[in-house]
Design a protein around this motif. Structure first.
Motif, mmCIF file in Angstrom:
data_model
loop_
_atom_site.group_PDB
_atom_site.id
_atom_site.type_symbol
_atom_site.label_atom_id
_atom_site.label_comp_id
_atom_site.label_asym_id
_atom_site.label_seq_id
_atom_site.Cartn_x
_atom_site.Cartn_y
_atom_site.Cartn_z
ATOM 1 N N GLU A 242 0.823 -1.216 0.000
ATOM 2 C CA GLU A 242 0.000 0.000 0.000
ATOM 3 C C GLU A 242 0.859 1.269 0.000
ATOM 4 N N GLY A 243 2.073 1.160 0.500
ATOM 5 C CA GLY A 243 2.998 2.302 0.437
ATOM 6 C C GLY A 243 3.281 2.687 -1.006
ATOM 7 N N VAL A 244 3.335 1.670 -1.870
ATOM 8 C CA VAL A 244 3.551 1.936 -3.303
ATOM 9 C C VAL A 244 2.308 2.617 -3.885
ATOM 10 N N PHE A 245 1.137 2.151 -3.480
ATOM 11 C CA PHE A 245 -0.100 2.766 -4.006
ATOM 12 C C PHE A 245 -0.168 4.234 -3.577
ATOM 13 N N VAL A 249 -0.436 7.532 -6.010
ATOM 14 C CA VAL A 249 -1.451 8.585 -5.869
ATOM 15 C C VAL A 249 -0.784 9.957 -5.758
ATOM 16 N N MET A 250 0.325 10.017 -5.042
ATOM 17 C CA MET A 250 1.057 11.294 -4.932
ATOM 18 C C MET A 250 1.432 11.829 -6.317
ATOM 19 N N ARG A 251 1.819 10.921 -7.218
ATOM 20 C CA ARG A 251 2.264 11.344 -8.549
ATOM 21 C C ARG A 251 1.115 11.798 -9.447
ATOM 22 N N THR A 252 -0.112 11.677 -8.963
ATOM 23 C CA THR A 252 -1.255 12.135 -9.770
ATOM 24 C C THR A 252 -1.585 13.604 -9.487
ATOM 25 N N TRP A 261 0.813 11.279 -16.646
ATOM 26 C CA TRP A 261 1.403 9.926 -16.660
ATOM 27 C C TRP A 261 1.148 9.241 -15.319
ATOM 28 N N GLY A 262 1.288 9.952 -14.219
ATOM 29 C CA GLY A 262 0.999 9.388 -12.901
ATOM 30 C C GLY A 262 -0.451 8.925 -12.814
ATOM 31 N N GLU A 299 -14.072 11.891 -3.352
ATOM 32 C CA GLU A 299 -13.584 12.973 -4.236
ATOM 33 C C GLU A 299 -12.330 12.522 -4.975
ATOM 34 N N GLU A 300 -11.448 11.836 -4.257
ATOM 35 C CA GLU A 300 -10.189 11.398 -4.864
ATOM 36 C C GLU A 300 -10.471 10.362 -5.957
ATOM 37 N N LYS A 301 -11.404 9.463 -5.647
ATOM 38 C CA LYS A 301 -11.767 8.421 -6.607
ATOM 39 C C LYS A 301 -12.345 9.057 -7.867
ATOM 40 N N ASN A 302 -13.261 10.012 -7.655
ATOM 41 C CA ASN A 302 -13.882 10.686 -8.796
ATOM 42 C C ASN A 302 -12.849 11.403 -9.616
ATOM 43 N N PHE A 303 -11.940 12.087 -8.907
ATOM 44 C CA PHE A 303 -10.892 12.861 -9.586
ATOM 45 C C PHE A 303 -10.048 11.939 -10.465
ATOM 46 N N LEU A 304 -9.607 10.835 -9.902
ATOM 47 C CA LEU A 304 -8.718 9.942 -10.648
ATOM 48 C C LEU A 304 -9.452 9.271 -11.805
ATOM 49 N N GLU A 305 -10.698 8.914 -11.573
ATOM 50 C CA GLU A 305 -11.476 8.302 -12.648
ATOM 51 C C GLU A 305 -11.666 9.285 -13.781
ATOM 52 N N PHE A 306 -12.042 10.506 -13.387
ATOM 53 C CA PHE A 306 -12.367 11.514 -14.386
ATOM 54 C C PHE A 306 -11.142 11.909 -15.202
ATOM 55 N N GLN A 307 -10.064 12.162 -14.491
ATOM 56 C CA GLN A 307 -8.890 12.720 -15.159
ATOM 57 C C GLN A 307 -8.218 11.741 -16.107
#
Ligand code: ZN
Length: 309
Positions: A242-245, A249-252, A261-262, A299-307
């Motif tokens: 999970e540290g890798v995950f 996420v930080m790179r997004t 790319w992140g 919010e984070e999930k939506n953001f990552l899905e959307f972007q």
């Protein structure tokens, strides 16, 4: 390239000073974009707003933070000087001489994307080319200055349909994707054109993107090795991965270099990361990733899905 938020209605005050309006008037009368001064469009206030508030110190096109080797420059999305012809027979174009101080035309470019081998004075379009413009009415008086005639998302400029993506009003994720090594690929004509114009697969840039992904893969391999030599058990592996995950996420985040790319790595975790891991371990890591994603704030999930979709 990622979408950024810029309020076209509030340009830095320097761009609307009387001296600047006089420059615009002169450039409009002479149809000459060479008279603009970089002291104005590249003024510290303009640079600060672009760099600190909008682009997080990154090039608008390649998302590199190149300040330690070369300064990022305020660049004109629509070139203010004569356009480079894309092919023989193209009609000549004097440049967008009326847009030299226009806020919606000022981006932040690194020398590689924006310089001679890159975008420079190229501006291919698929719509109707605009050859002339002016923010003044037919009197030509400074008092008649009307910025709405200059804004990139208004007609007639929007009808040009530029092939080059603009991170201030396009969603680059709709036009660009990657392979699992960080090679960027166009999924639309505009995506392809943008990669070509700014050379977004130049070797050094491609290598920088590989440097984003490799540590994630290597860290998972290191954890697998720790499991194999019985330093950690399977629960430990699931937990520590999970540290890798978290790191992905930080790179997004928009402040990070190469965040498109992140976001792609996160969205296509299976393709970008898992495909490079021993398949025996796919199942536990995939499961851990799924659980991790389910726990992300909405919010984070939506953001990552959307972007990245
Ligand atoms: Zn760049």
């Amino acid at each position: 390239m990622i979408k950024v938020v810029k309020d076209f209605d509030y340009p830095p005050a320097i761009l609307l000073k009387k001296g600047c309006l006089e420059h615009i008037k002169k450039a409009t009368e002479e149809k000459n974009g060479r008279i603009y001064s970089s002291n104005n469009y590249g003024h510290a206030d303009v640079l600060k707003q672009l760099k600190d508030e909008i682009y997080h110190g990154k090039c608008s096109y390649c998302e590199s933070k190149s300040e330690h080797v070369a300064a990022l420059q305020v660049e004109h999305f629509r070139p203010k000087k004569e356009l480079k012809k894309e092919k023989q027979g193209d009609e000549s174009h004097n440049g967008y001489y009326w847009l030299g101080y226009e806020w919606s035309n000022l981006l932040l470019g690194c020398p590689k994307c924006n310089g001679k081998g890159g975008k420079s004075t190229r501006f291919p379009i698929s719509g109707k080319r605009v050859y002339d413009g002016s923010p003044f009415d037919s009197s030509g008086e400074i008092d008649s200055f009307d910025r709405t005639r200059l804004i990139a998302t208004n007609s007639p400029l929007i009808d040009e349909k530029p092939l080059l993506l603009n991170p201030e009003y396009d969603e680059p994720g709709d036009h660009l994707e990657f392979d699992n090594l960080g090679q960027i690929k166009g999924i639309t004509e505009r995506g392809d054109a943008t990669i070509k114009i700014c050379k977004l697969n130049r070797d050094a840039l491609y290598m920088e993107r590989q440097k984003v992904l490799d540590p994630f893969v290597n860290e998972i391999k290191r954890l697998i090795y720790a499991f194999e030599i019985k330093k950690i058990d399977i629960e430990g592996l699931r937990y520590l991965v999970e540290g890798v995950f978290d790191a992905i996420v930080m790179r997004t985040k928009p402040e990070e270099e190469y965040s498109l790319w992140g976001r792609y790595i996160f969205k296509k975790f299976e393709y970008c990361v898992l495909s490079r891991i021993n398949s025996v371990y796919h199942e536990p890591i995939r499961e851990a990733f799924k659980l991790y994603c389910n726990r992300l704030p909405v919010e984070e999930k939506n953001f990552l899905e959307f972007q990245t979709s």
